[in-house]
Scaffold this motif. Structure first.
Motif, PDB file in Angstrom:
ATOM      1  N   SER A  26       8.935  34.470  -7.281  1.00  0.00           N
ATOM      2  CA  SER A  26       8.876  34.510  -5.826  1.00  0.00           C
ATOM      3  C   SER A  26      10.134  35.185  -5.298  1.00  0.00           C
ATOM      4  N   GLU A  27      10.241  35.261  -3.995  1.00  0.00           N
ATOM      5  CA  GLU A  27      11.358  35.960  -3.373  1.00  0.00           C
ATOM      6  C   GLU A  27      12.693  35.328  -3.755  1.00  0.00           C
ATOM      7  N   THR A  28      13.657  36.160  -4.126  1.00  0.00           N
ATOM      8  CA  THR A  28      15.027  35.796  -4.533  1.00  0.00           C
ATOM      9  C   THR A  28      15.062  34.980  -5.828  1.00  0.00           C
ATOM     10  N   GLU A  29      13.919  34.790  -6.490  1.00  0.00           N
ATOM     11  CA  GLU A  29      13.913  34.020  -7.733  1.00  0.00           C
ATOM     12  C   GLU A  29      14.401  34.884  -8.890  1.00  0.00           C
ATOM     13  N   ARG A  30      15.089  34.237  -9.808  1.00  0.00           N
ATOM     14  CA  ARG A  30      15.687  34.935 -10.948  1.00  0.00           C
ATOM     15  C   ARG A  30      15.137  34.341 -12.244  1.00  0.00           C
ATOM     16  N   LYS A  31      14.659  35.213 -13.115  1.00  0.00           N
ATOM     17  CA  LYS A  31      14.127  34.788 -14.402  1.00  0.00           C
ATOM     18  C   LYS A  31      14.987  35.375 -15.514  1.00  0.00           C
ATOM     19  N   CYS A  32      15.358  34.518 -16.467  1.00  0.00           N
ATOM     20  CA  CYS A  32      16.199  34.950 -17.582  1.00  0.00           C
ATOM     21  C   CYS A  32      15.538  34.592 -18.901  1.00  0.00           C
ATOM     22  N   SER A  63       3.923  48.380  -4.628  1.00  0.00           N
ATOM     23  CA  SER A  63       4.304  49.595  -3.922  1.00  0.00           C
ATOM     24  C   SER A  63       5.590  50.157  -4.507  1.00  0.00           C
ATOM     25  N   PRO A  64       5.864  51.445  -4.290  1.00  0.00           N
ATOM     26  CA  PRO A  64       7.086  52.040  -4.851  1.00  0.00           C
ATOM     27  C   PRO A  64       8.368  51.409  -4.323  1.00  0.00           C
ATOM     28  N   GLY A  65       8.306  50.747  -3.179  1.00  0.00           N
ATOM     29  CA  GLY A  65       9.521  50.169  -2.611  1.00  0.00           C
ATOM     30  C   GLY A  65       9.991  48.905  -3.305  1.00  0.00           C
ATOM     31  N   ILE A  66       9.150  48.328  -4.154  1.00  0.00           N
ATOM     32  CA  ILE A  66       9.505  47.097  -4.847  1.00  0.00           C
ATOM     33  C   ILE A  66       9.924  47.434  -6.269  1.00  0.00           C
ATOM     34  N   GLY A  67      11.111  47.024  -6.617  1.00  0.00           N
ATOM     35  CA  GLY A  67      11.613  47.255  -7.965  1.00  0.00           C
ATOM     36  C   GLY A  67      12.242  45.999  -8.524  1.00  0.00           C
ATOM     37  N   MET A  68      12.861  46.132  -9.678  1.00  0.00           N
ATOM     38  CA  MET A  68      13.477  44.999 -10.347  1.00  0.00           C
ATOM     39  C   MET A  68      14.918  45.333 -10.702  1.00  0.00           C
ATOM     40  N   VAL A  84      19.204  48.777 -11.191  1.00  0.00           N
ATOM     41  CA  VAL A  84      17.968  48.587 -10.437  1.00  0.00           C
ATOM     42  C   VAL A  84      16.946  49.612 -10.916  1.00  0.00           C
ATOM     43  N   TYR A  85      15.763  49.136 -11.288  1.00  0.00           N
ATOM     44  CA  TYR A  85      14.694  50.000 -11.771  1.00  0.00           C
ATOM     45  C   TYR A  85      13.520  49.952 -10.793  1.00  0.00           C
ATOM     46  N   SER A  86      12.576  50.832 -11.020  1.00  0.00           N
ATOM     47  CA  SER A  86      11.388  50.886 -10.173  1.00  0.00           C
ATOM     48  C   SER A  86      10.426  49.762 -10.555  1.00  0.00           C
ATOM     49  N   SER A  87       9.214  49.798  -9.991  1.00  0.00           N
ATOM     50  CA  SER A  87       8.250  48.732 -10.236  1.00  0.00           C
ATOM     51  C   SER A  87       7.690  48.761 -11.656  1.00  0.00           C
ATOM     52  N   GLU A 100      23.212  35.464 -29.002  1.00  0.00           N
ATOM     53  CA  GLU A 100      22.201  35.361 -27.946  1.00  0.00           C
ATOM     54  C   GLU A 100      22.515  36.343 -26.820  1.00  0.00           C
ATOM     55  N   HIS A 101      21.545  37.180 -26.494  1.00  0.00           N
ATOM     56  CA  HIS A 101      21.650  38.108 -25.375  1.00  0.00           C
ATOM     57  C   HIS A 101      20.712  37.626 -24.265  1.00  0.00           C
ATOM     58  N   VAL A 102      21.236  37.517 -23.066  1.00  0.00           N
ATOM     59  CA  VAL A 102      20.477  37.002 -21.928  1.00  0.00           C
ATOM     60  C   VAL A 102      20.002  38.182 -21.079  1.00  0.00           C
ATOM     61  N   ILE A 103      18.685  38.282 -20.897  1.00  0.00           N
ATOM     62  CA  ILE A 103      18.068  39.335 -20.084  1.00  0.00           C
ATOM     63  C   ILE A 103      17.543  38.684 -18.808  1.00  0.00           C
ATOM     64  N   CYS A 104      18.109  39.046 -17.667  1.00  0.00           N
ATOM     65  CA  CYS A 104      17.727  38.464 -16.372  1.00  0.00           C
ATOM     66  C   CYS A 104      17.084  39.532 -15.498  1.00  0.00           C
ATOM     67  N   MET A 105      16.052  39.137 -14.774  1.00  0.00           N
ATOM     68  CA  MET A 105      15.331  40.048 -13.881  1.00  0.00           C
ATOM     69  C   MET A 105      15.095  39.357 -12.546  1.00  0.00           C
ATOM     70  N   TYR A 106      15.262  40.120 -11.464  1.00  0.00           N
ATOM     71  CA  TYR A 106      14.943  39.610 -10.138  1.00  0.00           C
ATOM     72  C   TYR A 106      14.675  40.795  -9.219  1.00  0.00           C
ATOM     73  N   SER A 107      14.047  40.522  -8.083  1.00  0.00           N
ATOM     74  CA  SER A 107      13.650  41.594  -7.176  1.00  0.00           C
ATOM     75  C   SER A 107      14.869  42.271  -6.560  1.00  0.00           C
ATOM     76  N   ASN A 108      14.718  43.557  -6.294  1.00  0.00           N
ATOM     77  CA  ASN A 108      15.807  44.293  -5.660  1.00  0.00           C
ATOM     78  C   ASN A 108      15.753  44.196  -4.142  1.00  0.00           C
ATOM     79  N   SER A 109      14.842  43.382  -3.622  1.00  0.00           N
ATOM     80  CA  SER A 109      14.689  43.268  -2.179  1.00  0.00           C
ATOM     81  C   SER A 109      14.504  41.808  -1.812  1.00  0.00           C
ATOM     82  N   THR A 110      15.034  41.428  -0.659  1.00  0.00           N
ATOM     83  CA  THR A 110      14.828  40.076  -0.134  1.00  0.00           C
ATOM     84  C   THR A 110      13.883  40.082   1.059  1.00  0.00           C
ATOM     85  N   ALA A 111      13.186  41.164   1.261  1.00  0.00           N
ATOM     86  CA  ALA A 111      12.253  41.282   2.395  1.00  0.00           C
ATOM     87  C   ALA A 111      10.927  41.808   1.883  1.00  0.00           C
TER      88      ALA A 111
END
Length: 216
Positions: A26-32, A63-68, A84-87, A100-111
């Motif tokens: 979800s919005e502003t959520e971070r997954k690792c 949409s192209p405006g949403i990336g990770m 920051v990468y594309s969708s 252990e290597h930690v890979i974290c992903m979250y949205s590049n937008s809060t809107a």
């Protein structure tokens, strides 16, 4: 000899170091995600982001405006990748320290679109699974036999790295155990010394008490 080759083939087949999954954020959520990687090993991460569509009650290409935003930290908590990468994209990094290597992903937008939910498809490939052998064969003009030998050599190299990493983990665990045992021993000695001193002090105090009361 034939049985040994069959056993080796079965072992190599079971050493699968690639995983594919998807998760919802979800919005502003971070997954690792934590991936144990030997040193000097290439890791490739493929992902695709889908946006929830309430009209179809399913997930559609975003949409192209949403990336990770992707961040990778090594076993020393050092950032080795932050971008920051594309969708939909593909990224790679090479480990320089085992662990252990930690890979974290979250949205590049809060809107986002009214806080819509995203589904992220993730595929992590480690070691020889991260090598595109079709591209290697085309570039180096290898025959099918040469390509197969190349794959076996890469698998043996990856097995060696995994064994070295397991020895590293065992050594680190042994050092931790020895340090813990040493601390427990010293703590026991300190406790024993405190009890002896307390007993000696109590005996002196009782002796002074009895002498003051002329009981001894």
């Amino acid at each position: 000899m034939r049985n040994q080759l069959i056993c080796l083939a079965l072992v190599l087949c079971t050493l699968h170091t690639a995983c594919g999954l998807y998760f919802h954020i979800s919005e502003t959520e971070r997954k690792c995600f934590i991936e144990e990687v030997p040193d000097e090993t290439t890791v490739i991460v493929n992902y695709k982001v889908e946006l929830y569509d309430p009209r179809s009650n399913g997930f559609m290409p975003s949409s192209p405006g949403i990336g990770m935003h992707v961040e990778v930290r090594d076993s020393d908590d050092k950032v080795i990748l932050s971008r920051v990468y594309s969708s939909q994209g593909r990224m790679s990094f090479t480990s320089h320290t085992p662990g252990e290597h930690v890979i974290c992903m979250y949205s590049n937008s809060t809107a986002w679109f009214n806080g819509a939910q995203l589904r992220v498809h993730l595929d992590i490939q480690v070691g020889e699974h991260a090598i595109d052998y079709a591209n290697v064969a085309q570039k180096e003009k290898l025959t099918e036999l040469q390509l197969r030998i190349r794959q076996l050599l890469d698998q043996v190299e990856q097995i060696t790295k995994e064994q070295n990493y397991q020895r590293y983990r065992e050594e680190r665990f042994r050092h931790t155990s020895e340090s813990t045992n040493s601390r427990v021993l010293w703590w026991s000695l300190v406790q024993t010394l405190v009890l002896v001193l307390m007993g000696f002090w109590q005996m002196r105090h009782l002796k002074s008490f009895f002498e003051a009361k002329k009981l001894v």
